[in-house]
Structure formats: C-alpha cells, structure tokens
Design a protein around this motif. Structure first.
Motif, PDB file in Angstrom:
ATOM      1  N   GLU A  89       2.852   6.692  -6.685  1.00  0.00           N
ATOM      2  CA  GLU A  89       1.934   7.696  -7.369  1.00  0.00           C
ATOM      3  C   GLU A  89       2.592   9.147  -7.211  1.00  0.00           C
ATOM      4  OE1 GLU A  89      -2.233   5.102  -6.582  1.00  0.00           O
ATOM      5  OE2 GLU A  89      -2.099   7.192  -6.054  1.00  0.00           O
ATOM      6  N   ALA A 126       0.856  -1.064   0.010  1.00  0.00           N
ATOM      7  CA  ALA A 126      -0.058  -0.023  -0.035  1.00  0.00           C
ATOM      8  C   ALA A 126       0.778   1.168  -0.072  1.00  0.00           C
ATOM      9  CB  ALA A 126      -0.874   0.020   1.201  1.00  0.00           C
ATOM     10  N   ALA A 173      -4.796   5.625   9.546  1.00  0.00           N
ATOM     11  CA  ALA A 173      -5.873   4.563   9.771  1.00  0.00           C
ATOM     12  C   ALA A 173      -5.217   3.158  10.554  1.00  0.00           C
ATOM     13  CB  ALA A 173      -5.934   3.916   8.179  1.00  0.00           C
ATOM     14  N   HIS A 216      -2.725   9.629   5.667  1.00  0.00           N
ATOM     15  CA  HIS A 216      -4.001   9.080   5.910  1.00  0.00           C
ATOM     16  C   HIS A 216      -3.820   7.438   6.140  1.00  0.00           C
ATOM     17  CE1 HIS A 216      -7.231  11.716   6.530  1.00  0.00           C
ATOM     18  NE2 HIS A 216      -6.521  12.655   5.679  1.00  0.00           N
ATOM     19  N   ALA A 239      -9.918  20.329  -2.684  1.00  0.00           N
ATOM     20  CA  ALA A 239      -8.872  21.599  -2.907  1.00  0.00           C
ATOM     21  C   ALA A 239      -8.647  21.854  -4.177  1.00  0.00           C
ATOM     22  CB  ALA A 239      -7.775  21.117  -1.972  1.00  0.00           C
ATOM     23  N   TRP A 240      -8.220  21.063  -5.109  1.00  0.00           N
ATOM     24  CA  TRP A 240      -7.779  21.252  -6.447  1.00  0.00           C
ATOM     25  C   TRP A 240      -9.123  21.713  -7.200  1.00  0.00           C
ATOM     26  CZ3 TRP A 240      -4.295  16.424  -7.811  1.00  0.00           C
ATOM     27  CH2 TRP A 240      -3.229  16.468  -7.081  1.00  0.00           C
ATOM     28  N   ASP A 271      -7.757   7.981 -10.900  1.00  0.00           N
ATOM     29  CA  ASP A 271      -7.175   6.993  -9.773  1.00  0.00           C
ATOM     30  C   ASP A 271      -8.311   6.766  -8.789  1.00  0.00           C
ATOM     31  OD1 ASP A 271      -6.044   7.168  -6.690  1.00  0.00           O
ATOM     32  OD2 ASP A 271      -4.304   6.860  -8.020  1.00  0.00           O
ATOM     33  N   HIS A 295      -9.555   5.583   4.550  1.00  0.00           N
ATOM     34  CA  HIS A 295      -8.786   6.353   4.753  1.00  0.00           C
ATOM     35  C   HIS A 295      -7.970   7.077   3.499  1.00  0.00           C
ATOM     36  CE1 HIS A 295      -8.521   8.340   8.934  1.00  0.00           C
ATOM     37  NE2 HIS A 295      -8.969   7.226   9.296  1.00  0.00           N
ATOM     38  N   TYR A 296      -7.658   5.899   2.466  1.00  0.00           N
ATOM     39  CA  TYR A 296      -7.133   6.410   1.315  1.00  0.00           C
ATOM     40  C   TYR A 296      -8.224   7.386   0.708  1.00  0.00           C
ATOM     41  CZ  TYR A 296      -5.424   6.332  -3.268  1.00  0.00           C
ATOM     42  OH  TYR A 296      -4.425   6.629  -4.333  1.00  0.00           O
ATOM     43  N   CYS A 336      -4.449   1.801  -9.811  1.00  0.00           N
ATOM     44  CA  CYS A 336      -4.094   2.620  -8.678  1.00  0.00           C
ATOM     45  C   CYS A 336      -3.383   1.467  -7.690  1.00  0.00           C
ATOM     46  CB  CYS A 336      -5.328   3.288  -7.839  1.00  0.00           C
ATOM     47  SG  CYS A 336      -5.124   3.731  -6.059  1.00  0.00           S
ATOM     48  N   GLN A 394     -10.636   0.452   7.105  1.00  0.00           N
ATOM     49  CA  GLN A 394     -10.227   1.794   7.506  1.00  0.00           C
ATOM     50  C   GLN A 394      -9.346   2.177   6.800  1.00  0.00           C
ATOM     51  OE1 GLN A 394     -10.624   1.102  11.819  1.00  0.00           O
ATOM     52  NE2 GLN A 394     -12.031   3.074  11.762  1.00  0.00           N
ATOM     53  N   ALA A 395      -8.339   1.346   6.373  1.00  0.00           N
ATOM     54  CA  ALA A 395      -7.246   1.612   5.573  1.00  0.00           C
ATOM     55  C   ALA A 395      -7.628   2.403   4.157  1.00  0.00           C
ATOM     56  CB  ALA A 395      -6.178   0.472   5.166  1.00  0.00           C
ATOM     57  N   ILE A 451     -10.543   9.326   1.923  1.00  0.00           N
ATOM     58  CA  ILE A 451     -10.716  10.660   2.589  1.00  0.00           C
ATOM     59  C   ILE A 451      -9.542  11.552   2.126  1.00  0.00           C
ATOM     60  CG2 ILE A 451     -10.100  11.482   4.841  1.00  0.00           C
ATOM     61  CD1 ILE A 451     -11.852   9.120   6.050  1.00  0.00           C
ATOM     62  N   ALA A 452      -8.400  10.889   2.130  1.00  0.00           N
ATOM     63  CA  ALA A 452      -7.178  11.780   1.592  1.00  0.00           C
ATOM     64  C   ALA A 452      -7.418  12.077   0.144  1.00  0.00           C
ATOM     65  CB  ALA A 452      -5.790  10.997   1.676  1.00  0.00           C
ATOM     66  N   ARG A 453      -7.686  11.452  -0.681  1.00  0.00           N
ATOM     67  CA  ARG A 453      -8.019  11.479  -2.133  1.00  0.00           C
ATOM     68  C   ARG A 453      -8.903  12.524  -2.287  1.00  0.00           C
ATOM     69  NH1 ARG A 453      -3.003  11.140  -3.327  1.00  0.00           N
ATOM     70  NH2 ARG A 453      -2.309   9.195  -4.468  1.00  0.00           N
ATOM     71  N   ALA A 481      -1.774   1.811  -4.789  1.00  0.00           N
ATOM     72  CA  ALA A 481      -2.305   2.191  -3.520  1.00  0.00           C
ATOM     73  C   ALA A 481      -3.208   1.316  -3.055  1.00  0.00           C
ATOM     74  CB  ALA A 481      -2.423   3.490  -3.347  1.00  0.00           C
ATOM     75  N   GLN A 513      -0.324  13.651   1.862  1.00  0.00           N
ATOM     76  CA  GLN A 513      -1.638  13.540   2.598  1.00  0.00           C
ATOM     77  C   GLN A 513      -2.278  11.977   2.461  1.00  0.00           C
ATOM     78  OE1 GLN A 513      -3.924  17.097   1.772  1.00  0.00           O
ATOM     79  NE2 GLN A 513      -3.704  17.326   3.920  1.00  0.00           N
ATOM     80  N   GLY A 563       2.822   1.834  -3.318  1.00  0.00           N
ATOM     81  CA  GLY A 563       1.734   2.191  -4.174  1.00  0.00           C
ATOM     82  C   GLY A 563       1.704   3.950  -4.124  1.00  0.00           C
ATOM     83  N   ILE A 564       1.507   4.092  -2.752  1.00  0.00           N
ATOM     84  CA  ILE A 564       1.364   5.684  -2.647  1.00  0.00           C
ATOM     85  C   ILE A 564       2.392   6.466  -2.939  1.00  0.00           C
ATOM     86  CG2 ILE A 564       1.016   7.210  -0.693  1.00  0.00           C
ATOM     87  CD1 ILE A 564      -0.845   5.325   0.564  1.00  0.00           C
ATOM     88  N   THR A 589      -7.934  16.036  -1.433  1.00  0.00           N
ATOM     89  CA  THR A 589      -7.172  16.567  -2.525  1.00  0.00           C
ATOM     90  C   THR A 589      -8.055  17.048  -3.741  1.00  0.00           C
ATOM     91  OG1 THR A 589      -5.145  15.329  -1.605  1.00  0.00           O
ATOM     92  CG2 THR A 589      -5.141  16.118  -3.862  1.00  0.00           C
TER      93      THR A 589
END
Lengths: 162, 162
Positions: free
Chosen positions: A81, A74, A112, A108, B119-120, B14, B108-109, B72, B104-105, B111-113, B74, A104, A77-78, B116
């Motif tokens: 990217e 994981a 987690a 995250h 924001a973008w 992604d 959270h992936y 992806c 949960q992992a 949530i982060a993405r 990740a 970020q 992979g992050i 972002t």
C-alpha cells in the motif's frame, strides 16, 4: 501448532521477517521523502530497526531456538500500500503524507505484535525476553509519535496554501 | 492519484473494506473464543464495528463521494494469520491467546489508519469528518486496551498451571 511455545516461536518468526522487510522499506522511504525532517526520521528509524533485529536474534537465542523469518502477508500488504502511494503521488507534500501514513501502519503492526510477544513471554515464564522486547516496543511507540508530530506540523502550512 | 483528496478517498475505501472484513471475522472469533469474557469482547466489538461502518458511510457522504471498498491486502494478511491460529490451536487457552493476538493486530491496523484519516481530514479542511472518525479511533483504542487486559488476566493462571 500445539503449545504456547509454538505460538510464541511462530510469532517471533513473523516479526523477524517483518522487521527485515521494513529495514529495506525504510531505506527506500528515507530516499523518497522530500521533507528533511521526514528523511531524518526514516533514516534514524532504519538504524533503530537494525538494533531491533539484533534484539530479536538475542531473544531467539534466549528462547533456545534458531533465528529465522517466516513470510508475513500482513506486512507485505502494508508495504504494498505504501509503494502504491510512492508511485502515484505527484507532489512533494502528498508523497510525504502518504509515506507517513504507510510508515505508521507498519509501526502499529509492530506495536501490536511486540505487545503480544511480551504478553506471551511473560505467560511462558520468560521475563528476560519480555524485558528485552519491551525496549523495542517503546522505540516503536516513539517512532509512531514522532511521525504523528511531523504529520501534524504539515497540517497548517498545507491548509494555508490550499 | 494526484491530490490529497484522492489520497484521502483511497484510504477511506481501504478502511471501509477492512471494517467489513473485520465484521465477518469478529463474528467468527466470537464463536471460536472459549473464555466467556473474550466472547463478549468480540461480540460487543462486532456491534461497535457495525456502527463504525455507518460512520464511514456518513463520512463518505460528507466528503461528497460514493461509499465503496477497495481490497486491502494488509487486513487480509492479518486475518489470514488469525485463521492459521484458529486452525492449529488445540487447547482452549492457546486458541484464546492466538485470537487476542490476531484481534490486536487488526485493531492496531485500524488505529493507524483512522489516525491518518483524521490528520488528512484536518489537512483538507474537513474538521467535521475528523471529529466523526475520532469517535471511531477512541473505540478502537478502548477495544485494544480491553484485549490487553484480558490477555494480562490470562498470564497468572497459565503461569501457575504450567
């Protein structure tokens, strides 16, 4: 993998590997970032990550098991990217935006995983390990919030120059 | 990758890929989970994920680009770590604990993405896309919080029977 102990130990190894990978990545990110604020954020968090690795060493010891890492696809992979963004971004503000996004995602992942480790440490009757890792979890959340603030601050200038 | 538009479009692809992978994974997790509460949580979130994919379809359309996924690594790494737990766990409460951790992992992936992407989208002057994706972000945060509550509830009975 048969017991909660095994599950906990396996995740500790996953996170240990992830933190060590991130230590290298944050160093690279600190050099690549163009905004001074972002450079500082990455460099500060790199130092913090060193302390988080030491906390994991302590947690392994408290758990009575050898500290070791186990490859974590994981986080790789992050990081991959993030590398893609670094290679392809041609403008400073795009590079910085991409670096924040990648960092970020990594934060995250850790939020987690530490959350899960803390829940499992409590379940295993190891509140002292839970308390130790809670310190790291709070640091990760603060690092993520700081990156969000830096990203937000980028929005207005960029929108004006667009 | 030269512009913020390119960066945004790449991350949309992604996340689109990640959501579609998670849809399949949540279906499997809902079948594997042993606690009824956890089964319900996974099944409900699977339906929610279907809606999140539709929101991404809308967002691609609003952005004026074709909806498509891009591999992806990740999320594949996160899913692979979850699969390992499913294969190796031999007791119900260990399986459930592992499934919660893996889910949960993944949350959270996302949530982060989504954070972002929002924001973008703002940075690109697309507040309507930001608002749309904000709905998904809130759902992901709620799904994560629900899993934390289920995990916490497991702590006491397990500690007593240990």
């Amino acid at each position: 993998m048969k017991t909660m102990d095994d599950l906990f130990y396996a995740l500790m190894q996953d996170v240990y590997y992830a933190e060590k990978q991130l230590l290298k990545t944050l160093k690279k990110m600190g050099k690549k970032a163009t905004s001074e604020e972002l450079q500082t954020a990455f460099n500060d968090h790199m130092e913090e990550t060193q302390g988080q690795i030491e906390r994991l060493d302590q947690a392994f010891e408290m758990f009575g098991k050898k500290a070791r890492g186990k490859k974590c696809d994981a986080i790789l992979g992050i990081i991959a990217e993030g590398d893609e963004v670094i290679e392809e971004a041609e403008e400073d503000h795009i590079l910085d935006a991409g670096l924040i996004g990648a960092a970020q995602a990594a934060e995250h992942y850790e939020i987690a995983r530490y959350g899960t480790l803390i829940a499992w440490a409590k379940q295993l009757g190891k509140p002292q390990i839970a308390r130790l890792l809670k310190q790291t979890l709070e640091e990760e959340k603060k690092a993520d919030a700081l990156l969000s603030r830096i990203a937000e601050a980028q929005v207005n200038p960029a929108a004006k120059s667009a």
